[in-house]
Scaffold this motif. Structure first.
Motif, PDB file in Angstrom:
ATOM      1  N   HIS A   1       0.832  -1.204   0.000  1.00 55.63           N
ATOM      2  CA  HIS A   1       0.000   0.000   0.000  1.00 55.63           C
ATOM      3  C   HIS A   1       0.867   1.255   0.000  1.00 55.63           C
ATOM      4  O   HIS A   1       0.593   2.207  -0.715  1.00 55.63           O
TER       5      HIS A   1
ATOM      6  N   LYS B   1      -6.922   3.318  -1.096  1.00 61.11           N
ATOM      7  CA  LYS B   1      -7.643   2.215  -0.461  1.00 61.11           C
ATOM      8  C   LYS B   1      -8.740   2.762   0.433  1.00 61.11           C
ATOM      9  O   LYS B   1      -9.826   2.215   0.511  1.00 61.11           O
TER      10      LYS B   1
ATOM     11  N   ASP C   1      -5.610   1.002  -5.606  1.00 65.68           N
ATOM     12  CA  ASP C   1      -5.345   0.289  -4.360  1.00 65.68           C
ATOM     13  C   ASP C   1      -6.662  -0.295  -3.852  1.00 65.68           C
ATOM     14  O   ASP C   1      -7.555   0.449  -3.448  1.00 65.68           O
ATOM     15  N   CYS C   2      -6.776  -1.581  -3.891  1.00 62.05           N
ATOM     16  CA  CYS C   2      -8.005  -2.284  -3.484  1.00 62.05           C
ATOM     17  C   CYS C   2      -9.247  -1.668  -4.129  1.00 62.05           C
ATOM     18  O   CYS C   2     -10.127  -1.148  -3.429  1.00 62.05           O
TER      19      CYS C   2
END
Lengths: 307, 510
Positions: B310, B352, B437-438
């Motif tokens: 991350h 995220k 991110d995600c």
């Protein structure tokens, strides 16, 4: 909710009209005589210009409380240098504003101290410097400078500042980025807003406009005094909140708050004098109004769970 | 898959909880519509539905966080009107919410006993050590041993904070526990604890309402599953032999396409390198990361939550400065050192943490979408309101965002639509490189599918995507290559192939 917002939008205008009607009635119309309107204009010019500067700061969700003393010190600088050469006075006042704005902005951007603490400290520091610069008294300016206090200068100046600032606030990347910071600093950064630069810029604008106000004030009163600008920062804050500026800044920060609010407070102060309210009591009344305005405008939007 | 609603009414005289004709409206959105819902004693009930179907709203009403507009609730046949979360706790109903509910700056113990401090009063002062001891006991009882009661909760990982919330909800000894979309934040270890405790409650004839987007998990653990759509209850089914696919169809209300991942089984991308990363190191996070991203490539990055991926994503976007190494946008021969440069050189980033980092919730959809593109639509510093509107409209149309207008605040959007707005920012800017991110965290199947097909579309157009994900299936499903990180180092790079399995990847992750 949308209806509420619609109503909230016009509250400042309603307030302005109500204040005008109220004081016109209380003073049997002497509020709206031509002579008195000129007086109100003179008070409002400085207030509105300073409010415009602080609008940029507040749209980011920060505060600028250093304005009162900045008005004092920039006036003192203007008067001191006017004694050497009158053409130096305006640049010196503006430079003082720029320097203070840079300091405020940099402290906020790089040291991450809350803005109200920074500007409150700067308020104290500058007041001290103002007292030193004026030798605890006052500095008169050369007589010929009093001619500069004319409507031929002030009206175009005010209009120009309003137009330019309104343009930058509403129609450029700068204004939009600043409001984005108020709406959510982290998200704004993640969308490419140069947060630090914008913070410094906002205080720079606020500082330079307050410097200008300091000069205008000296030219109008004919001297820089150690007490010049005392509590001016609270007048600005009250005016802006009256004008509908949210303390949190963000997307609901509107440019017209500075103008409507500035006018409202100028009329209010003037009206209270006309009605014969004592100076000490005027402060108290302003305090109550400030509290009321904050109460009415405070966004109590709690985060709701919708899934 | 027979409806069991009617049957239950006859079998039991008094159910544990009965919700009757509840309605709830937020501003203009009707979140719940005449909802009737019953939970029996000793039952684990699944609650599923797309984003915005009203699951969390229902859960919040049952647990006293918000109030219904009308309708009534009965607990054990008696009127139940919780005025607050604590009120609900006193009636033995507790909840683990989807959002973070612990308070920064307080210790674990203080969070755990928030609202119950009077238990530890001693001569008018708070007996902190007593509270810490009790906390230790509570945490240990639920098998959570790695968390210290006197630690500041803000230093804990998201998962550990969730576990503390979970322990807090269990400590009430609830008759009914609601778990709202919590498992997405948990690792295997956390999930084990969660499900063990859920089973324990069941064995004591207590009940659980389990809300999750992970349908496999719901089917595995629940006795019955209630499906919601657009604020209404569609059906309640007995789990039995129910298949994930059938459940998905009930949720979406139409037949699903064969598969929502891409169909091809070979890596396919141009030889042109668009982003070159060499020897990137951030002390304490990741080390010596080197890779090349190609035109039209979807590059997956996988690993455990704390493997550094991350932070690597943030660094690639210029939000973190690496200790050493370089990131270069090859076409422009530009080394990226900060986020302003990254955006100017065509990189977009989907964080995220959507609500805190991705969106300005108290700003309009238009403002959010236009923000990164302002420099593109300005002409001599002037930004025309018409252009802003057009840009936002094209963005919302492209992703089919459900909203009342582009001036609507993002706060009132559902999770899936929020994610679409966040993505839209970079699409309207026409970014060449997207770091996601995600991208499908906490998002329902329908939006998930549309995000995957969007990624495929972008890939075909020659855009490049770096997808950081904790979901292995998704990594395998959409990536051309997968970089596996472990403890901040690249352990292995997999190329897309037909028989790539999760086990193979896990082997390098742990």
């Amino acid at each position: 909710m949308r209806k509420m917002r619609g109503i909230k939008k016009i509250i400042p205008y309603l307030g302005l009209i109500m204040i005008i009607i109220l004081f016109s009635a209380l003073t049997q119309g002497s509020l709206i005589t031509f002579r008195n309107l000129k007086l109100i204009f003179n008070q409002a010019v400085v207030l509105i210009i300073a409010c415009i500067g602080v609008t940029f700061v507040m749209s980011q969700g920060s505060l600028d409380l250093s304005q009162g003393s900045l008005l004092g010190i920039s006036g003192a600088m203007a008067a001191t240098f006017a004694a050497l050469n009158t053409t130096l006075s305006l640049p010196m006042a503006l430079l003082t504003g720029i320097a203070v704005g840079l300091i405020n902005g940099s402290l906020l951007a790089f040291f991450k101290i809350p803005s109200f603490i920074i500007t409150l400290c700067v308020l104290f520091i500058l007041r001290g410097l103002t007292v030193i610069a004026t030798h605890s008294g006052s500095i008169p300016i050369p007589f010929e400078m009093l001619e500069l206090d004319s409507y031929q200068i002030k009206v175009p100046l005010l209009v120009t500042i309003i137009v330019i600032a309104c343009y930058f606030f509403n129609y450029t990347k700068i204004g939009k980025s600043m409001r984005a910071i108020g709406s959510g600093e982290v998200s704004a950064r993640y969308s490419g807003v140069p947060v630090e630069r914008m913070k410094i810029l906002a205080y720079l604008v606020s500082g330079v406009l307050c410097g200008l106000c300091g000069w205008l004030n000296v030219v109008r009163t004919g001297a820089a005094d150690s007490k010049t600008g005392l509590l001016f920062e609270l007048d600005i804050l009250t005016a802006l909140v009256l004008g509908g500026m949210p303390l949190t800044g963000g997307s609901s920060a509107k440019f017209h708050s500075a103008i409507i609010g500035g006018l409202m407070l100028a009329i209010l102060s003037n009206g209270m004098v006309l009605v014969g309210i004592k100076a000490e009591l005027q402060q108290a009344v302003k305090g109550v109004i400030f509290l009321l305005a904050v109460y009415l405008s405070f966004e109590r939007e709690s985060v709701v769970l919708i899934k | 898959m027979a409806s069991t609603n009617g049957v239950m009414l006859q079998e039991e005289d008094v159910s544990l909880l009965r919700v009757d004709n509840i309605n709830k409206t937020f501003v203009t959105t009707r979140a719940l519509r005449d909802v009737k819902f019953e939970v029996e004693e000793g039952e684990i009930r699944g609650l599923v539905g797309e984003n915005g179907s009203g699951k969390s709203t229902l859960a919040s009403i049952i647990s006293g966080i918000i109030y219904p507009d009308n309708g009534e609730m009965l607990k054990h046949g008696k009127s139940y009107e919780p005025g607050s979360l604590l009120d609900a706790n006193r009636s033995k109903i507790s909840i683990v919410v989807q959002e973070m509910a612990t308070i920064d700056g307080l210790t674990v113990a203080a969070n755990l006993f928030l609202g119950e401090e009077k238990l530890f009063k001693k001569f008018g002062f708070l007996n902190t050590s007593g509270m810490n001891k009790s906390s230790m006991k509570v945490l240990q009882r639920f098998g959570i041993e790695n968390i210290k009661p006197d630690a500041d909760i803000s230093f804990l990982s998201f998962e550990d904070r969730k576990l503390v919330e979970f322990a807090k909800a269990l400590y009430v000894e609830p008759d009914l526990l609601i778990v709202d979309e919590t498992t997405a934040a948990l690792s295997q270890h956390g999930r084990e604890i969660l499900f063990r405790e859920i089973e324990r409650l069941k064995s004591k004839n207590r009940s659980v309402i389990f809300i999750s987007h992970d349908l496999g998990e719901v089917i595995e653990h629940c006795d019955h599953i209630t499906i919601m759509k657009d604020g209404e209850i569609v059906d309640t089914v007995t789990t039995g032999s129910l298949k994930e696919r059938a459940l998905k169809e009930l949720m979406v209300g139409r037949e699903l396409q064969q598969s929502y991942y891409r169909e091809d089984t070979e890596a396919f991308y141009s030889d042109d390198v668009v982003l070159g990363v060499s020897d990137l190191t951030l002390e304490g996070s990741y080390y010596n990361i080197s890779f090349e991203l190609h035109r039209g490539e979807v590059l997956g990055i996988g690993g455990l939550t704390n493997c550094g991926m991350h932070l690597l994503g943030k660094t690639l976007f210029g939000l973190e400065s690496a200790s050493s190494g370089t990131i270069e946008v090859v076409k422009r021969k530009k080394v990226i050192t900060n986020y302003v440069e990254a955006i100017a050189n065509g990189i977009g980033y989907l964080p995220k943490n959507r609500d805190q980092e991705g969106l300005m919730l108290l700003s309009s959809i238009k403002d959010n979408i236009c923000l990164p593109s302002l420099s593109k639509i300005q002409r001599n510093t002037f930004i025309s309101p018409r252009k802003e509107r057009e840009l936002a409209e094209s963005g919302t149309r492209q992703l089919n965002i459900k909203m009342s207008s582009i001036n609507q605040f993002c706060l009132y959007l559902s999770g899936g639509n929020k994610q679409k707005v966040t993505l839209s920012k970079w699409l309207v800017r026409d970014s060449d490189i997207l770091i996601l991110d995600c991208p499908t965290r906490g998002i329902d199947v329908a939006v998930k599918a549309s995000i995957y097909s969007l990624m495929q579309e972008l890939k075909v157009k020659g855009k490049s995507i770096i997808m950081i994900s904790e979901e292995l299936q998704e990594l395998i499903g959409v990536s051309d290559r997968i970089i596996v990180l472990k403890d901040g180092r690249i352990k292995r790079i997999f190329s897309r192939r037909k028989d790539l399995t999760e086990e193979e990847i896990i082997h390098y992750m742990i």
